[in-house]
Scaffold this active site. Structure first.
Site, mmCIF file in Angstrom:
data_model
loop_
_atom_site.group_PDB
_atom_site.id
_atom_site.type_symbol
_atom_site.label_atom_id
_atom_site.label_comp_id
_atom_site.label_asym_id
_atom_site.label_seq_id
_atom_site.Cartn_x
_atom_site.Cartn_y
_atom_site.Cartn_z
ATOM 1 C CG ASN A 149 -1.881 1.107 1.289
ATOM 2 O OD1 ASN A 149 -1.840 2.008 0.451
ATOM 3 N ND2 ASN A 149 -2.765 1.068 2.269
ATOM 4 N NE ARG A 195 -6.352 1.210 -0.124
ATOM 5 C CZ ARG A 195 -6.554 2.141 0.775
ATOM 6 N NH1 ARG A 195 -5.610 2.419 1.645
ATOM 7 N NH2 ARG A 195 -7.677 2.781 0.824
ATOM 8 C CG HIS A 217 -13.503 2.834 3.082
ATOM 9 N ND1 HIS A 217 -14.358 3.776 3.629
ATOM 10 C CD2 HIS A 217 -12.268 3.161 3.506
ATOM 11 C CE1 HIS A 217 -13.656 4.629 4.354
ATOM 12 N NE2 HIS A 217 -12.375 4.284 4.293
ATOM 13 N NE ARG A 250 -11.197 12.018 4.181
ATOM 14 C CZ ARG A 250 -11.068 10.712 4.040
ATOM 15 N NH1 ARG A 250 -12.123 9.935 3.879
ATOM 16 N NH2 ARG A 250 -9.871 10.164 4.026
ATOM 17 C CD GLU A 309 -9.276 -1.634 4.003
ATOM 18 O OE1 GLU A 309 -9.427 -0.815 3.101
ATOM 19 O OE2 GLU A 309 -9.036 -1.323 5.178
#
Ligand code: ADP
Length: 396
Positions: free
Chosen positions: A7, A89, A178, A237, A380
């Protein structure tokens, strides 16, 4: 089989060497401060090694990872040849990718084409891919996209109600993120309840949060949009916001759109409402001490998540399963309880004792609940490793 999961961020690179069949992780770690100086943190079981290694680019970072993986003392394999495949990823697959794929020149070109949609992440992800190709030219590489799982959404879910030219010329639409986590949870939920045909909502609640509505394993809608800014309020956010807020703030404070968006991405969410922290543990502690701003931040979060669940329940015409995952979803007992309290109207009932769990796979609804409510820790990296193994084995 050994799959190296990568990643790559702009100045960091996380890795895990894992067995996709068992999920066993033989080593994992993190390269930080790439382009600055370079630091490697490597873990094998409970043993942690930290090293300062010059990393003027991602290439040296990957080289450092491979060197430590084969190191006679700290390593776990004898040679780089024992790595059967690498799974990367990639943040944004745009309209180009609806599933993971083996990387070749065309795939690299298509990922580059998606850079305008993921300007911060896609270039970094590409650097990770190119660095791996350079040091392991004969090892198959697979790209796993954060957006791919959501590509099954119908147009009524993914189109924005703005002039069609922006969709037709510029690919502006809802994509969602996601996706690797939502896919993993949808698969796990199917395995746990022993069915493939059912309707569910997955709540991925972490520092970044998104919900997805899933029917028979396929995504029907999701709360993030063109970017990960949309949906419920998050750590920093804002989540969904009237676009006129941007216009008002830019005009009044002579701020650029980029600066305003930076504020909405990094200085908003529960951090802004509480004035204390983006971390739910701090908010819960603040609320317990009577800090009303922390109370408001938490209430706003619960309320907006519950609203999305209500909306997706209508969109799917009822649900069978509700799942909670990621940092807050897996560990936040108060969060799960407060959200489920909104859902009594649709027959959701949770067992308060079972809900005391943190970070474990468990059914927390009561036997008479009309909806099964599960806590399922996400993974993940395992999803990336499994997709990688599946594609590489199929290509043999
Ligand atoms: P990211 O989106 O960065 O991957 P995570 O999924 O790791 O984030 O979630 C991180 C968040 O999980 C933290 O900000 C924290 O708010 C929350 N969290 C972790 N442990 C707990 C806990 N015990 N109780 C409540 N929230 C928790």
């Amino acid at each position: 089989m050994n799959v190296l999961v990568i990643n790559a961020g702009s100045s960091s690179l996380k890795y895990q060497l894992m067995n996709p069949e068992t999920g066993d992780v033989s080593a994992k770690g993190l390269c930080e401060r790439i382009y600055i100086d370079g630091r490697l943190t490597h873990k094998v079981g409970d043993k942690k090694v930290e090293k300062e290694i010059a990393m003027p680019s991602h290439s040296e970072a990957i080289q450092a990872v491979l060197s430590i993986l084969v190191d006679p003392v700290d390593g776990v394999i004898k040679s780089v040849d024992e790595i059967d495949a690498v799974g990367h990823r990639v943040l944004h697959g745009g309209m180009e990718f609806s599933e993971s794929c083996i990387i070749n020149d065309d795939v690299i070109k298509a990922i580059k084409k998606c850079i305008p949609l993921g300007p911060l992440h896609n270039p970094a992800n590409l650097m990770g891919i190119e660095a791996c190709q350079a040091v392991m030219p004969n090892t198959p590489q697979v790209a796993v996209f954060d957006t791919a799982f959501h590509m099954t959404m119908p147009p009524k879910a993914y189109r924005y109600a703005i002039p069609a030219e922006y969709y037709e010329n510029d690919d502006i639409r809802r994509y969602g993120f996601h996706g690797t986590s939502h896919k993993y949870i949808a698969r796990r939920a199917a395995a746990l309840i022993g069915k493939t045909e059912f309707k569910m909502i997955n709540c991925h609640l972490g520092n970044g949060s998104s919900l997805s509505a899933v029917k028979n394993g396929k995504c029907m809608d999701t709360s993030m949009g063109l970017s990960p800014l949309a949906g419920v309020p998050m750590g920093t956010r804002s989540g969904d916001i009237d676009a006129c807020v941007v216009q008002f703030i830019c005009n009044k404070y002579n701020m650029s759109v980029d600066d305003c968006l930076n504020m909405l991405n990094k200085k908003s969410g529960v951090l802004a409402l509480s004035g204390v922290s983006s971390d739910f543990r701090d908010l819960e502690a603040g609320a317990a001490n009577g800090n009303q701003d922390c109370v408001l931040a938490l209430e706003k979060f619960y309320y907006e998540v519950a609203k999305y669940i209500g909306a997706y329940t209508a969109a799917l015409n009822g649900i069978d399963v509700l799942t909670f995952t990621a940092g807050v979803g897996e560990n936040g007992r108060d969060t799960r309880k407060a959200i489920c309290e909104y859902l009594g109207f649709m027959g959701v009932k949770i067992d308060e004792e079972k809900n005391m769990v943190r970070g474990k796979e468990i059914l927390i609804s009561t036997p008479d609940s009309k909806v099964q409510v599960w806590v399922i820790p996400t993974n993940e990296e395992l999803m990336i490793a499994q997709d990688t193994a599946e594609l590489v084995n199929a290509a043999k």
